[in-house]
Design a protein around this motif. Structure first.
Motif, PDB file in Angstrom:
ATOM      1  N   ALA A 146      13.247  -4.454  10.710  1.00 43.58           N
ATOM      2  CA  ALA A 146      12.091  -4.596  11.607  1.00 43.58           C
ATOM      3  C   ALA A 146      10.853  -4.926  10.798  1.00 43.58           C
ATOM      4  N   LEU A 147      10.042  -5.820  11.335  1.00 38.30           N
ATOM      5  CA  LEU A 147       8.738  -6.143  10.767  1.00 38.30           C
ATOM      6  C   LEU A 147       7.724  -5.897  11.873  1.00 38.30           C
ATOM      7  N   THR A 148       6.811  -4.954  11.639  1.00 36.23           N
ATOM      8  CA  THR A 148       5.820  -4.591  12.657  1.00 36.23           C
ATOM      9  C   THR A 148       4.447  -4.973  12.152  1.00 36.23           C
ATOM     10  N   LEU A 149       3.694  -5.688  13.004  1.00 33.31           N
ATOM     11  CA  LEU A 149       2.376  -6.167  12.599  1.00 33.31           C
ATOM     12  C   LEU A 149       1.463  -6.306  13.799  1.00 33.31           C
ATOM     13  N   SER A 150       0.172  -6.421  13.519  1.00 33.38           N
ATOM     14  CA  SER A 150      -0.778  -6.619  14.615  1.00 33.38           C
ATOM     15  C   SER A 150      -0.655  -8.049  15.109  1.00 33.38           C
ATOM     16  N   GLU A 151      -1.068  -8.269  16.339  1.00 39.85           N
ATOM     17  CA  GLU A 151      -0.930  -9.588  16.945  1.00 39.85           C
ATOM     18  C   GLU A 151      -1.768 -10.647  16.239  1.00 39.85           C
ATOM     19  N   ASP A 152      -2.795 -10.247  15.492  1.00 44.79           N
ATOM     20  CA  ASP A 152      -3.634 -11.234  14.810  1.00 44.79           C
ATOM     21  C   ASP A 152      -3.183 -11.520  13.379  1.00 44.79           C
ATOM     22  N   SER A 153      -1.999 -11.034  13.000  1.00 43.55           N
ATOM     23  CA  SER A 153      -1.489 -11.281  11.649  1.00 43.55           C
ATOM     24  C   SER A 153      -0.845 -12.652  11.501  1.00 43.55           C
ATOM     25  N   GLY A 154      -0.611 -13.344  12.614  1.00 42.86           N
ATOM     26  CA  GLY A 154       0.000 -14.665  12.552  1.00 42.86           C
ATOM     27  C   GLY A 154       1.501 -14.586  12.349  1.00 42.86           C
TER      28      GLY A 154
ATOM     29  N   PRO B 265      -2.140  -2.953   8.674  1.00 40.08           N
ATOM     30  CA  PRO B 265      -0.860  -2.784   7.996  1.00 40.08           C
ATOM     31  C   PRO B 265       0.255  -3.641   8.602  1.00 40.08           C
ATOM     32  N   VAL B 266       1.118  -4.109   7.720  1.00 40.38           N
ATOM     33  CA  VAL B 266       2.341  -4.797   8.099  1.00 40.38           C
ATOM     34  C   VAL B 266       3.466  -3.963   7.511  1.00 40.38           C
ATOM     35  N   THR B 267       4.399  -3.541   8.343  1.00 40.94           N
ATOM     36  CA  THR B 267       5.464  -2.630   7.921  1.00 40.94           C
ATOM     37  C   THR B 267       6.822  -3.286   8.042  1.00 40.94           C
ATOM     38  N   ALA B 268       7.621  -3.193   6.982  1.00 36.91           N
ATOM     39  CA  ALA B 268       9.014  -3.631   7.013  1.00 36.91           C
ATOM     40  C   ALA B 268       9.893  -2.398   6.878  1.00 36.91           C
ATOM     41  N   ARG B 269      10.874  -2.278   7.772  1.00 41.98           N
ATOM     42  CA  ARG B 269      11.840  -1.169   7.710  1.00 41.98           C
ATOM     43  C   ARG B 269      13.236  -1.738   7.789  1.00 41.98           C
ATOM     44  N   CYS B 270      14.091  -1.256   6.915  1.00 43.14           N
ATOM     45  CA  CYS B 270      15.465  -1.739   6.874  1.00 43.14           C
ATOM     46  C   CYS B 270      16.420  -0.626   7.292  1.00 43.14           C
ATOM     47  N   GLY B 271      17.496  -1.029   7.945  1.00 46.65           N
ATOM     48  CA  GLY B 271      18.531  -0.071   8.305  1.00 46.65           C
ATOM     49  C   GLY B 271      18.271   0.700   9.575  1.00 46.65           C
ATOM     50  N   ILE B 272      17.356   0.191  10.401  1.00 49.42           N
ATOM     51  CA  ILE B 272      17.050   0.907  11.640  1.00 49.42           C
ATOM     52  C   ILE B 272      18.244   0.838  12.588  1.00 49.42           C
ATOM     53  N   ASP B 273      18.275   1.767  13.520  1.00 53.15           N
ATOM     54  CA  ASP B 273      19.331   1.784  14.527  1.00 53.15           C
ATOM     55  C   ASP B 273      19.125   0.634  15.505  1.00 53.15           C
TER      56      ASP B 273
ATOM     57  N   ALA C 290      13.640   3.309   3.167  1.00 54.91           N
ATOM     58  CA  ALA C 290      13.755   1.847   3.241  1.00 54.91           C
ATOM     59  C   ALA C 290      12.573   1.216   3.977  1.00 54.91           C
ATOM     60  N   THR C 291      11.366   1.657   3.628  1.00 59.67           N
ATOM     61  CA  THR C 291      10.146   1.178   4.278  1.00 59.67           C
ATOM     62  C   THR C 291       9.151   0.681   3.240  1.00 59.67           C
ATOM     63  N   VAL C 292       8.527  -0.463   3.525  1.00 57.93           N
ATOM     64  CA  VAL C 292       7.467  -1.020   2.693  1.00 57.93           C
ATOM     65  C   VAL C 292       6.311  -1.376   3.616  1.00 57.93           C
ATOM     66  N   VAL C 293       5.082  -1.111   3.164  1.00 54.94           N
ATOM     67  CA  VAL C 293       3.894  -1.440   3.951  1.00 54.94           C
ATOM     68  C   VAL C 293       2.940  -2.255   3.082  1.00 54.94           C
TER      69      VAL C 293
ATOM     70  N   ARG D 136       0.841  -1.192   0.000  1.00 53.48           N
ATOM     71  CA  ARG D 136       0.000   0.000   0.000  1.00 53.48           C
ATOM     72  C   ARG D 136       0.876   1.241   0.000  1.00 53.48           C
ATOM     73  N   GLU D 137       0.273   2.326  -0.407  1.00 50.23           N
ATOM     74  CA  GLU D 137       0.976   3.605  -0.438  1.00 50.23           C
ATOM     75  C   GLU D 137       1.277   4.054   0.990  1.00 50.23           C
ATOM     76  N   ILE D 138       2.378   4.775   1.131  1.00 52.26           N
ATOM     77  CA  ILE D 138       2.771   5.314   2.421  1.00 52.26           C
ATOM     78  C   ILE D 138       2.636   6.829   2.339  1.00 52.26           C
ATOM     79  N   ALA D 139       2.031   7.422   3.352  1.00 52.76           N
ATOM     80  CA  ALA D 139       1.848   8.877   3.371  1.00 52.76           C
ATOM     81  C   ALA D 139       3.198   9.578   3.468  1.00 52.76           C
ATOM     82  N   ASP D 140       3.292  10.729   2.806  1.00 51.76           N
ATOM     83  CA  ASP D 140       4.500  11.551   2.893  1.00 51.76           C
ATOM     84  C   ASP D 140       4.608  12.165   4.278  1.00 51.76           C
ATOM     85  N   PRO D 141       5.766  12.321   4.810  1.00 47.62           N
ATOM     86  CA  PRO D 141       7.050  11.906   4.243  1.00 47.62           C
ATOM     87  C   PRO D 141       7.277  10.402   4.449  1.00 47.62           C
ATOM     88  N   VAL D 142       7.620   9.727   3.367  1.00 49.80           N
ATOM     89  CA  VAL D 142       7.834   8.289   3.416  1.00 49.80           C
ATOM     90  C   VAL D 142       9.157   8.015   4.129  1.00 49.80           C
ATOM     91  N   PRO D 143       9.136   7.203   5.195  1.00 48.45           N
ATOM     92  CA  PRO D 143      10.396   6.859   5.857  1.00 48.45           C
ATOM     93  C   PRO D 143      11.289   6.081   4.879  1.00 48.45           C
TER      94      PRO D 143
END
Length: 130
Positions: A100-108, A52-60, A41-44, A32-39
């Protein structure tokens, strides 16, 4: 989460390997599209029927990652699980960049297993604490 390594070539490789649709609970959920400003290395992924399920690469490095942290091995990738407010962030901590992969608890567990396979095939394993 700050992402100081988002421009790293390893993140470009991970982003290129991420699928256009993520399998969640038996359904193919599109990006899905990410609202500006897009972080960087992020995909949703997400749609009307899926949170939403969010993947972010290169986090601290997360503050929660210590030598005594309980890590979970999923398909050959070491993850640190951080749950808060009905959402869980899984942080891959044994690759050249943190992912990082962030998701709701019911996403399995399917999305974490899928991302584990991508990371295992895309980035070399390294010691969590070199």
């Amino acid at each position: 989460m700050p992402a100081g390594e988002a421009a790293a070539p390893e993140c470009a490789a991970v982003l290129a390997a991420l699928p256009q649709a993520l399998r969640i609970g038996g359904a193919d959920v599109p990006r899905r599209e990410i609202a500006d400003p897009v972080p960087p290395a992020t995909v949703v992924w997400g749609d009307a029927g899926h949170d939403p399920v969010t993947a972010r690469c290169g986090i601290d490095a997360p503050a929660e990652l210590t030598p005594t942290s309980k890590l979970v091995d999923i398909s050959g990738v070491s993850w640190l699980e951080i749950s808060e407010g009905g959402r869980t962030s899984w942080l891959a901590v044994d690759r050249p960049v943190y992912v990082a992969l962030t998701l709701s608890e019911d996403s399995g567990s399917g999305p974490v297993q899928d991302l584990s396979a991508i990371l295992r095939d895309t980035l070399p394993k390294q010691d969590v604490f070199p």
